[in-house]
Motif scaffolding. Sequence first.
Motif, PDB file in Angstrom:
ATOM      1  N   ALA A 134     -47.877 -17.281 -15.273  1.00 57.36           N
ATOM      2  CA  ALA A 134     -46.568 -16.702 -15.577  1.00 57.36           C
ATOM      3  C   ALA A 134     -45.911 -16.142 -14.324  1.00 57.36           C
ATOM      4  O   ALA A 134     -44.689 -16.259 -14.146  1.00 57.36           O
ATOM      5  CB  ALA A 134     -46.723 -15.605 -16.622  1.00 57.36           C
ATOM      6  N   GLY A 137     -44.758 -19.051 -11.916  1.00 52.89           N
ATOM      7  CA  GLY A 137     -43.884 -20.032 -12.570  1.00 52.89           C
ATOM      8  C   GLY A 137     -44.470 -21.432 -12.500  1.00 52.89           C
ATOM      9  O   GLY A 137     -45.288 -21.746 -11.628  1.00 52.89           O
ATOM     10  N   ARG A 140     -41.548 -28.304 -13.887  1.00 52.39           N
ATOM     11  CA  ARG A 140     -41.215 -28.975 -15.147  1.00 52.39           C
ATOM     12  C   ARG A 140     -42.393 -29.795 -15.649  1.00 52.39           C
ATOM     13  O   ARG A 140     -42.710 -29.794 -16.839  1.00 52.39           O
ATOM     14  CB  ARG A 140     -39.993 -29.878 -14.948  1.00 52.39           C
ATOM     15  N   ALA A 143     -45.110 -27.442 -16.957  1.00 50.32           N
ATOM     16  CA  ALA A 143     -44.702 -26.895 -18.252  1.00 50.32           C
ATOM     17  C   ALA A 143     -44.891 -27.939 -19.355  1.00 50.32           C
ATOM     18  O   ALA A 143     -45.323 -27.613 -20.471  1.00 50.32           O
ATOM     19  CB  ALA A 143     -43.254 -26.430 -18.199  1.00 50.32           C
ATOM     20  N   ARG A 147     -47.255 -27.483 -22.672  1.00 49.01           N
ATOM     21  CA  ARG A 147     -46.738 -27.654 -24.037  1.00 49.01           C
ATOM     22  C   ARG A 147     -47.527 -28.724 -24.788  1.00 49.01           C
ATOM     23  O   ARG A 147     -47.812 -28.578 -25.980  1.00 49.01           O
ATOM     24  CB  ARG A 147     -45.261 -28.036 -23.994  1.00 49.01           C
ATOM     25  N   GLU A 218     -45.556 -19.238 -24.664  1.00 45.51           N
ATOM     26  CA  GLU A 218     -44.165 -18.806 -24.534  1.00 45.51           C
ATOM     27  C   GLU A 218     -44.024 -17.765 -23.423  1.00 45.51           C
ATOM     28  O   GLU A 218     -43.079 -17.812 -22.630  1.00 45.51           O
ATOM     29  CB  GLU A 218     -43.669 -18.223 -25.858  1.00 45.51           C
ATOM     30  N   ALA A 219     -44.958 -16.825 -23.358  1.00 46.63           N
ATOM     31  CA  ALA A 219     -44.899 -15.802 -22.311  1.00 46.63           C
ATOM     32  C   ALA A 219     -45.047 -16.426 -20.930  1.00 46.63           C
ATOM     33  O   ALA A 219     -44.336 -16.051 -19.989  1.00 46.63           O
ATOM     34  CB  ALA A 219     -45.989 -14.749 -22.544  1.00 46.63           C
ATOM     35  N   LEU A 221     -44.290 -19.538 -20.041  1.00 45.01           N
ATOM     36  CA  LEU A 221     -43.102 -20.328 -19.725  1.00 45.01           C
ATOM     37  C   LEU A 221     -41.886 -19.457 -19.432  1.00 45.01           C
ATOM     38  O   LEU A 221     -40.988 -19.859 -18.692  1.00 45.01           O
ATOM     39  CB  LEU A 221     -42.790 -21.286 -20.877  1.00 45.01           C
ATOM     40  N   GLU A 222     -41.876 -18.246 -20.005  1.00 48.23           N
ATOM     41  CA  GLU A 222     -40.766 -17.317 -19.755  1.00 48.23           C
ATOM     42  C   GLU A 222     -40.988 -16.478 -18.497  1.00 48.23           C
ATOM     43  O   GLU A 222     -40.128 -15.676 -18.127  1.00 48.23           O
ATOM     44  CB  GLU A 222     -40.579 -16.401 -20.962  1.00 48.23           C
ATOM     45  N   GLY A 223     -42.146 -16.648 -17.855  1.00 47.17           N
ATOM     46  CA  GLY A 223     -42.434 -15.891 -16.645  1.00 47.17           C
ATOM     47  C   GLY A 223     -42.793 -14.436 -16.906  1.00 47.17           C
ATOM     48  O   GLY A 223     -42.685 -13.592 -16.012  1.00 47.17           O
ATOM     49  N   ASP A 224     -43.241 -14.145 -18.130  1.00 43.00           N
ATOM     50  CA  ASP A 224     -43.608 -12.780 -18.511  1.00 43.00           C
ATOM     51  C   ASP A 224     -45.098 -12.576 -18.238  1.00 43.00           C
ATOM     52  O   ASP A 224     -45.937 -12.769 -19.118  1.00 43.00           O
ATOM     53  CB  ASP A 224     -43.285 -12.571 -19.999  1.00 43.00           C
TER      54      ASP A 224
END
Length: 248
Positions: A134, A137, A140, A143, A147, A218-219, A221-224
């Motif tokens: 995260a 990053g 593409r 990611a 997924r 999700e976290a 991919l959102e960079g969280d």
Amino acid sequence: MARTAGEGGAVDAADRLAPLLRPVRAGNGFEEALEQILQVVRLGLVPAGGRLPAERELAERLGISRVTLREVLKVLQDQGLVEARRGRYGGTFVLPRPDGGGEDELRRRVAGVDIEDVLRFREVLEVGAAGLCAGHGLTREQARRLREALAATRDAPLADYRRRDTLLHLTLAELSGSASLTAQYAAVRATVNDLLDCIPLLVRNLEHSQRQHTALVEAVLEGDADGAREMMREHCAGTAALLRGFLA
């Protein structure tokens, strides 16, 4: 038409096994190649009856000659782990465990395992990998791979869930960018899988696990990074609780 493990199992095997198949160091090419392929077999990433990647692909991935690779595969054959088949649909196929994966044998195998040590080390590696993924990053393509690994666990039949779950976690480890972390995680995950094979697959637990997987991805991919670390810590704690309950 659906493909059987024997016919289509090796089509994308090299890509799925990318977290473990890395170029070896020149001085210990044979030993390190053997270690990596043993990990693939022990983790069940190629199921019994499934085909390993073709010799040329394996040799390229590992950075060794095909002569050296054949020496490695000969050791695995001598140990009853794989068999070579000739013909149009030939290749090197993983054999079922000689013990049939029986629960008594599994329990004997893990009797001397320090469960708490394994679970702590696994958590450190997993939480660290999630935070790194995260934090820096993903591209593409990375990611997309993450997924797809998540989708494979969601669509997995019960009998294949653990293998696909392992692949998802290995993908996260690889995408952390640390080859050392990936190698250490593969080793500890093999022990975790031995422990998991001693307890039943619980549908309710798997549904909960999938919700955690989704939130984790999700976290990432959102960079969280904080969210990814916390969700992975929670996910590891759930598995640890089951293992302690059944085995401690």
